[in-house]
Design a protein around this motif. Sequence first.
Motif, PDB file in Angstrom:
ATOM      1  N   THR A 160       7.995  12.672   5.666  1.00  0.00           N
ATOM      2  CA  THR A 160       6.998  12.024   4.815  1.00  0.00           C
ATOM      3  C   THR A 160       5.790  11.551   5.620  1.00  0.00           C
ATOM      4  OG1 THR A 160       7.867   9.762   5.025  1.00  0.00           O
ATOM      5  CG2 THR A 160       8.863  11.173   3.334  1.00  0.00           C
ATOM      6  N   GLN A 161       4.701  11.359   4.896  1.00  0.00           N
ATOM      7  CA  GLN A 161       3.504  10.736   5.440  1.00  0.00           C
ATOM      8  C   GLN A 161       3.151   9.596   4.499  1.00  0.00           C
ATOM      9  OE1 GLN A 161       1.339  11.195   8.238  1.00  0.00           O
ATOM     10  NE2 GLN A 161       0.475   9.305   7.406  1.00  0.00           N
ATOM     11  N   ASP A 162       3.154   8.362   5.007  1.00  0.00           N
ATOM     12  CA  ASP A 162       2.932   7.187   4.169  1.00  0.00           C
ATOM     13  C   ASP A 162       1.539   6.603   4.381  1.00  0.00           C
ATOM     14  OD1 ASP A 162       5.572   7.584   3.532  1.00  0.00           O
ATOM     15  OD2 ASP A 162       6.296   5.658   4.287  1.00  0.00           O
ATOM     16  N   PHE A 163       0.985   6.075   3.295  1.00  0.00           N
ATOM     17  CA  PHE A 163      -0.246   5.289   3.319  1.00  0.00           C
ATOM     18  C   PHE A 163       0.046   3.991   2.572  1.00  0.00           C
ATOM     19  CE2 PHE A 163      -1.521   9.755   3.354  1.00  0.00           C
ATOM     20  CZ  PHE A 163      -2.376   9.814   4.440  1.00  0.00           C
ATOM     21  N   VAL A 164      -0.244   2.840   3.191  1.00  0.00           N
ATOM     22  CA  VAL A 164       0.096   1.539   2.614  1.00  0.00           C
ATOM     23  C   VAL A 164      -1.175   0.698   2.511  1.00  0.00           C
ATOM     24  CG1 VAL A 164       1.500  -0.541   2.868  1.00  0.00           C
ATOM     25  CG2 VAL A 164       2.411   1.673   3.604  1.00  0.00           C
ATOM     26  N   MET A 165      -1.426   0.130   1.312  1.00  0.00           N
ATOM     27  CA  MET A 165      -2.700  -0.562   1.064  1.00  0.00           C
ATOM     28  C   MET A 165      -2.513  -1.777   0.173  1.00  0.00           C
ATOM     29  SD  MET A 165      -4.699   2.945   0.131  1.00  0.00           S
ATOM     30  CE  MET A 165      -3.130   3.638  -0.370  1.00  0.00           C
ATOM     31  N   ILE A 166      -3.489  -2.691   0.195  1.00  0.00           N
ATOM     32  CA  ILE A 166      -3.599  -3.750  -0.804  1.00  0.00           C
ATOM     33  C   ILE A 166      -5.030  -3.780  -1.330  1.00  0.00           C
ATOM     34  CG2 ILE A 166      -1.795  -5.140   0.288  1.00  0.00           C
ATOM     35  CD1 ILE A 166      -4.059  -7.103   1.139  1.00  0.00           C
ATOM     36  N   ASN A 167      -5.222  -4.528  -2.419  1.00  0.00           N
ATOM     37  CA  ASN A 167      -6.539  -4.520  -3.074  1.00  0.00           C
ATOM     38  C   ASN A 167      -7.472  -5.609  -2.522  1.00  0.00           C
ATOM     39  OD1 ASN A 167      -5.067  -6.615  -4.244  1.00  0.00           O
ATOM     40  ND2 ASN A 167      -6.049  -6.409  -6.228  1.00  0.00           N
ATOM     41  N   HIS A 168      -7.576  -5.661  -1.195  1.00  0.00           N
ATOM     42  CA  HIS A 168      -8.537  -6.538  -0.529  1.00  0.00           C
ATOM     43  C   HIS A 168      -8.953  -5.865   0.772  1.00  0.00           C
ATOM     44  CE1 HIS A 168     -10.643 -10.337  -0.331  1.00  0.00           C
ATOM     45  NE2 HIS A 168     -10.319 -10.455   0.942  1.00  0.00           N
ATOM     46  N   PRO A 169     -10.224  -5.945   1.154  1.00  0.00           N
ATOM     47  CA  PRO A 169     -10.695  -5.132   2.285  1.00  0.00           C
ATOM     48  C   PRO A 169     -10.332  -5.649   3.669  1.00  0.00           C
ATOM     49  CG  PRO A 169     -12.515  -6.369   1.335  1.00  0.00           C
ATOM     50  CD  PRO A 169     -11.344  -6.572   0.428  1.00  0.00           C
ATOM     51  N   VAL A 170      -9.973  -6.928   3.800  1.00  0.00           N
ATOM     52  CA  VAL A 170      -9.675  -7.481   5.126  1.00  0.00           C
ATOM     53  C   VAL A 170      -8.389  -8.283   5.073  1.00  0.00           C
ATOM     54  CG1 VAL A 170     -12.036  -7.521   6.011  1.00  0.00           C
ATOM     55  CG2 VAL A 170     -11.196  -9.451   4.657  1.00  0.00           C
ATOM     56  N   PHE A 171      -7.829  -8.527   6.262  1.00  0.00           N
ATOM     57  CA  PHE A 171      -6.567  -9.256   6.390  1.00  0.00           C
ATOM     58  C   PHE A 171      -6.866 -10.675   6.849  1.00  0.00           C
ATOM     59  CE2 PHE A 171      -2.083  -9.173   8.450  1.00  0.00           C
ATOM     60  CZ  PHE A 171      -1.508  -9.536   7.245  1.00  0.00           C
ATOM     61  N   PHE A 172      -6.006 -11.615   6.465  1.00  0.00           N
ATOM     62  CA  PHE A 172      -6.226 -13.017   6.840  1.00  0.00           C
ATOM     63  C   PHE A 172      -5.565 -13.377   8.162  1.00  0.00           C
ATOM     64  CE2 PHE A 172      -2.579 -12.796   3.976  1.00  0.00           C
ATOM     65  CZ  PHE A 172      -1.603 -13.466   4.689  1.00  0.00           C
ATOM     66  N   ILE A 173      -5.066 -12.379   8.887  1.00  0.00           N
ATOM     67  CA  ILE A 173      -4.447 -12.600  10.198  1.00  0.00           C
ATOM     68  C   ILE A 173      -5.144 -11.720  11.231  1.00  0.00           C
ATOM     69  CG2 ILE A 173      -2.321 -12.278  11.543  1.00  0.00           C
ATOM     70  CD1 ILE A 173      -0.782 -13.041   9.004  1.00  0.00           C
ATOM     71  N   ARG A 174      -5.444 -12.305  12.387  1.00  0.00           N
ATOM     72  CA  ARG A 174      -6.220 -11.616  13.417  1.00  0.00           C
ATOM     73  C   ARG A 174      -5.349 -10.773  14.344  1.00  0.00           C
ATOM     74  NH1 ARG A 174      -7.584 -15.844  15.686  1.00  0.00           N
ATOM     75  NH2 ARG A 174      -9.627 -16.179  14.743  1.00  0.00           N
ATOM     76  N   ASP A 175      -4.248 -11.362  14.845  1.00  0.00           N
ATOM     77  CA  ASP A 175      -3.509 -10.718  15.934  1.00  0.00           C
ATOM     78  C   ASP A 175      -2.053 -11.150  15.920  1.00  0.00           C
ATOM     79  OD1 ASP A 175      -3.606 -13.343  16.860  1.00  0.00           O
ATOM     80  OD2 ASP A 175      -5.164 -12.935  18.343  1.00  0.00           O
TER      81      ASP A 175
END
Length: 378
Positions: A160-175
């Motif tokens: 398989t080849q997976d793509f995982v997404m959410i409906n917001h352009p940036v994440f609230f965690i840096r590192d």
Amino acid sequence: MLERLWLRLGRLAARVSIVLIIMASASWAISSIYRAWEFSGPVSAEEQIPPNEAALTQSIIADAIRIADQHRDNTRVLRDAHAKAHGCVKAQFKVLQTLTPELRHGVLSDPGRVWQAWIRLSNGNALQQFDRVGDARGMAIKLLDVPGEKLLRDSRGSDTQDFVMINHPVFFIRDAAEFQQFFAAKAQGERVLAFFPSWDPRSWELRHLIIALQTLAAAPESPVSTVYHSITPFKLGPHNIKYRVIPIPENCPSYQQPELNRDLPNFLRSALKQQLSLDRVPACLALQVQRQNTSYYMPIEDPSVPWDESIAPFETVATITIPPQDFDNPQQNLFCDNLSFNTWHSLPAHRPIGGINRIRKAVYQAVSDFRHQQNGAN
């Protein structure tokens, strides 16, 4: 007497409010100037791995399993995130016939090729709460029968080849450090502490708290009517990219989503069922990629920073069609619950990059193994 006291208190409150407004405005101006200086290019096109990342990752795994174990539905262990699915549907993923040669890598190598796929649409929370509650919404795509050696070698992702997404352009965690801080607080039921780890204001993550609050948005009209983002960067052959999925209703028969009762606990599943199963109307979407421009501040290691679309516009690379189908039945819902989606179920041409993706590789696998073991699934 009382009237004079109230007047004095009113004047004092007004003065304090003015001082606070001035201080807040000055703080915002200073932070804006600082961010403009900090968030300026150029940036590296290569990953930069901190020396303590491996130890932090092990701590995150322990907390993630604790969280998963805390969220059981009777005897089943649910996902530590995106526990509630709106549906798991079959789809066709078609590589753009006119795709530019420089983007033809991995599953995009053959223009016009159609891949069969499963798509899981979900809420982001670990609790199966009402859809009207503000939350991230997720889309996970699993392309099937993809030949070639994968980055994550396990029986559930070998083809398989997976793509995982959410409906917001940036994440609230840096590192990794902030990720560990967040999971530790989440495991204790004190998520807000992740953004205020000490009394020292220099340790506060106000910008990331704002991003987190923005992520908890109102539900869309339908799971297939919103835009989903990868948030983190990936390879596409030699390119560093982010990807997203957008609705392209113009590619499908015209359809007006009937108004649904948003007070119903599962109205997003109802919306999907109404379109695909009752009205028998397909949903049309497109996969797009955004290429990193290292001359500008488009970092790999900090997914809390958006990549400027005016500098690096998104390019359509494939279309996705979800045909009419009956998906809401116990067998398919259980099958969907046992599916594992992982960004590292991937060809090398689509390798996840950056610290958050490196953490995902270990954490997703550990939690998935724990769920399958506890649930007695193969």
